[in-house]
Motif scaffolding. Sequence first.
Motif, mmCIF file in Angstrom:
data_model
loop_
_atom_site.group_PDB
_atom_site.id
_atom_site.type_symbol
_atom_site.label_atom_id
_atom_site.label_comp_id
_atom_site.label_asym_id
_atom_site.label_seq_id
_atom_site.Cartn_x
_atom_site.Cartn_y
_atom_site.Cartn_z
ATOM 1 N N TRP A 107 0.821 -1.203 0.000
ATOM 2 C CA TRP A 107 0.000 0.000 0.000
ATOM 3 C C TRP A 107 0.861 1.262 0.000
ATOM 4 O O TRP A 107 0.513 2.250 -0.638
ATOM 5 C CB TRP A 107 -0.999 0.038 1.151
ATOM 6 C CG TRP A 107 -1.850 1.255 1.004
ATOM 7 C CD1 TRP A 107 -1.848 2.373 1.781
ATOM 8 C CD2 TRP A 107 -2.774 1.520 -0.061
ATOM 9 N NE1 TRP A 107 -2.718 3.303 1.273
ATOM 10 C CE2 TRP A 107 -3.290 2.807 0.151
ATOM 11 C CE3 TRP A 107 -3.196 0.791 -1.169
ATOM 12 C CZ2 TRP A 107 -4.228 3.395 -0.714
ATOM 13 C CZ3 TRP A 107 -4.135 1.367 -2.021
ATOM 14 C CH2 TRP A 107 -4.631 2.648 -1.788
ATOM 15 N N GLY A 118 2.388 5.754 -5.839
ATOM 16 C CA GLY A 118 2.074 5.707 -7.262
ATOM 17 C C GLY A 118 0.849 6.543 -7.597
ATOM 18 O O GLY A 118 0.806 7.224 -8.623
ATOM 19 N N LEU A 119 -0.147 6.523 -6.725
ATOM 20 C CA LEU A 119 -1.350 7.333 -6.953
ATOM 21 C C LEU A 119 -1.024 8.828 -6.943
ATOM 22 O O LEU A 119 -1.638 9.609 -7.662
ATOM 23 C CB LEU A 119 -2.413 7.004 -5.901
ATOM 24 C CG LEU A 119 -3.031 5.612 -6.019
ATOM 25 C CD1 LEU A 119 -3.904 5.305 -4.801
ATOM 26 C CD2 LEU A 119 -3.823 5.472 -7.308
ATOM 27 N N GLN A 120 -0.030 9.230 -6.168
ATOM 28 C CA GLN A 120 0.387 10.631 -6.159
ATOM 29 C C GLN A 120 1.058 11.021 -7.475
ATOM 30 O O GLN A 120 1.104 12.190 -7.825
ATOM 31 C CB GLN A 120 1.355 10.893 -5.005
ATOM 32 C CG GLN A 120 0.729 10.754 -3.637
ATOM 33 C CD GLN A 120 1.745 10.961 -2.538
ATOM 34 O OE1 GLN A 120 2.551 11.884 -2.591
ATOM 35 N NE2 GLN A 120 1.728 10.078 -1.552
ATOM 36 N N GLN A 132 -5.450 -0.825 -8.804
ATOM 37 C CA GLN A 132 -5.250 0.630 -8.826
ATOM 38 C C GLN A 132 -4.692 1.100 -10.171
ATOM 39 O O GLN A 132 -4.386 2.282 -10.339
ATOM 40 C CB GLN A 132 -4.311 1.046 -7.692
ATOM 41 C CG GLN A 132 -4.889 0.792 -6.318
ATOM 42 C CD GLN A 132 -6.192 1.528 -6.092
ATOM 43 O OE1 GLN A 132 -6.336 2.697 -6.431
ATOM 44 N NE2 GLN A 132 -7.174 0.843 -5.529
ATOM 45 N N GLY A 133 -4.526 0.179 -11.112
ATOM 46 C CA GLY A 133 -4.124 0.554 -12.467
ATOM 47 C C GLY A 133 -2.633 0.535 -12.739
ATOM 48 O O GLY A 133 -2.176 1.075 -13.751
ATOM 49 N N PHE A 134 -1.851 -0.112 -11.870
ATOM 50 C CA PHE A 134 -0.410 -0.162 -12.067
ATOM 51 C C PHE A 134 0.029 -1.553 -12.498
ATOM 52 O O PHE A 134 -0.656 -2.547 -12.244
ATOM 53 C CB PHE A 134 0.334 0.209 -10.777
ATOM 54 C CG PHE A 134 -0.035 1.568 -10.255
ATOM 55 C CD1 PHE A 134 0.170 2.704 -11.000
ATOM 56 C CD2 PHE A 134 -0.597 1.698 -8.991
ATOM 57 C CE1 PHE A 134 -0.171 3.956 -10.517
ATOM 58 C CE2 PHE A 134 -0.949 2.936 -8.496
ATOM 59 C CZ PHE A 134 -0.731 4.074 -9.263
ATOM 60 N N THR A 155 0.113 9.806 -10.538
ATOM 61 C CA THR A 155 -0.720 9.511 -11.711
ATOM 62 C C THR A 155 -0.843 10.678 -12.676
ATOM 63 O O THR A 155 -0.973 10.460 -13.877
ATOM 64 C CB THR A 155 -2.127 9.019 -11.312
ATOM 65 O OG1 THR A 155 -2.725 9.970 -10.441
ATOM 66 C CG2 THR A 155 -2.063 7.657 -10.653
ATOM 67 N N SER A 156 -0.777 11.890 -12.197
ATOM 68 C CA SER A 156 -0.905 13.033 -13.107
ATOM 69 C C SER A 156 0.390 13.319 -13.869
ATOM 70 O O SER A 156 0.373 13.993 -14.891
ATOM 71 C CB SER A 156 -1.332 14.287 -12.335
ATOM 72 O OG SER A 156 -0.330 14.641 -11.398
ATOM 73 N N THR A 195 2.528 8.546 -16.994
ATOM 74 C CA THR A 195 1.477 7.891 -17.770
ATOM 75 C C THR A 195 1.974 6.555 -18.326
ATOM 76 O O THR A 195 2.893 6.523 -19.124
ATOM 77 C CB THR A 195 1.026 8.783 -18.938
ATOM 78 O OG1 THR A 195 2.181 9.150 -19.698
ATOM 79 C CG2 THR A 195 0.328 10.029 -18.444
ATOM 80 N N VAL A 237 1.744 1.686 -3.597
ATOM 81 C CA VAL A 237 0.565 2.060 -4.396
ATOM 82 C C VAL A 237 0.149 3.503 -4.088
ATOM 83 O O VAL A 237 -0.136 4.279 -5.002
ATOM 84 C CB VAL A 237 -0.605 1.085 -4.142
ATOM 85 C CG1 VAL A 237 -1.913 1.624 -4.694
ATOM 86 C CG2 VAL A 237 -0.292 -0.274 -4.752
ATOM 87 N N ASP A 238 0.128 3.859 -2.823
ATOM 88 C CA ASP A 238 -0.249 5.215 -2.431
ATOM 89 C C ASP A 238 0.675 6.245 -3.070
ATOM 90 O O ASP A 238 0.226 7.278 -3.572
ATOM 91 C CB ASP A 238 -0.225 5.339 -0.907
ATOM 92 C CG ASP A 238 -0.749 6.672 -0.422
ATOM 93 O OD1 ASP A 238 -1.803 7.125 -0.946
ATOM 94 O OD2 ASP A 238 -0.117 7.267 0.471
#
Length: 165
Positions: free
Chosen positions: A79, A85-87, A124-126, A89-90, A93, A82-83
């Motif tokens: 996590w 990685g979510l930061q 989560q899309g990774f 995402t913008s 790509t 992943v957390d």
Amino acid sequence: MWKTLGEVKIPDIVRFVAEARKMGQEVHIGTDSLQSGRVTQFVTVVVILTPRKGGRVAYHREVVPRINSLRERLLKEVWKSVDLGLQFTSIVTGDLTVHIDANPVVAHKSSAYVQELVGLVVGQGFKALIKPESWAASHAADHVVRAQGKRVTPNIPAAAWPLTS
């Protein structure tokens, strides 16, 4: 605080990655942990890789009261990656890979959790990598947590420590 392997402080990891991504590098994230006495130490690494030219590594260390459950510790490792990685995402790509420090070979205790951990990452899309391909977690983060982890003095109040070890 994020740092490079040379102990140079990085004030903003998102900006650090955004600047590196301008050149088209791949981003890999991995977390490893180490149990030591009454604490668990987590080290998360971000590796910005330029194929055939090397890369840059940044890491973040966190020390928490000991986590006795292997499943809970592995989920926290994944996590944390992943957390982060979510930061990103913008700014990243398609090329972000999360490395999971779990072994699919049944002889290893972590094998019981591989599907759950991969599902967390993929959900989560990774892209997810497990051992032996998960070098960011099993080598880069492992190096920092083991080689440099011995010098860490936890600043956790004694009241937060579990009563058993």
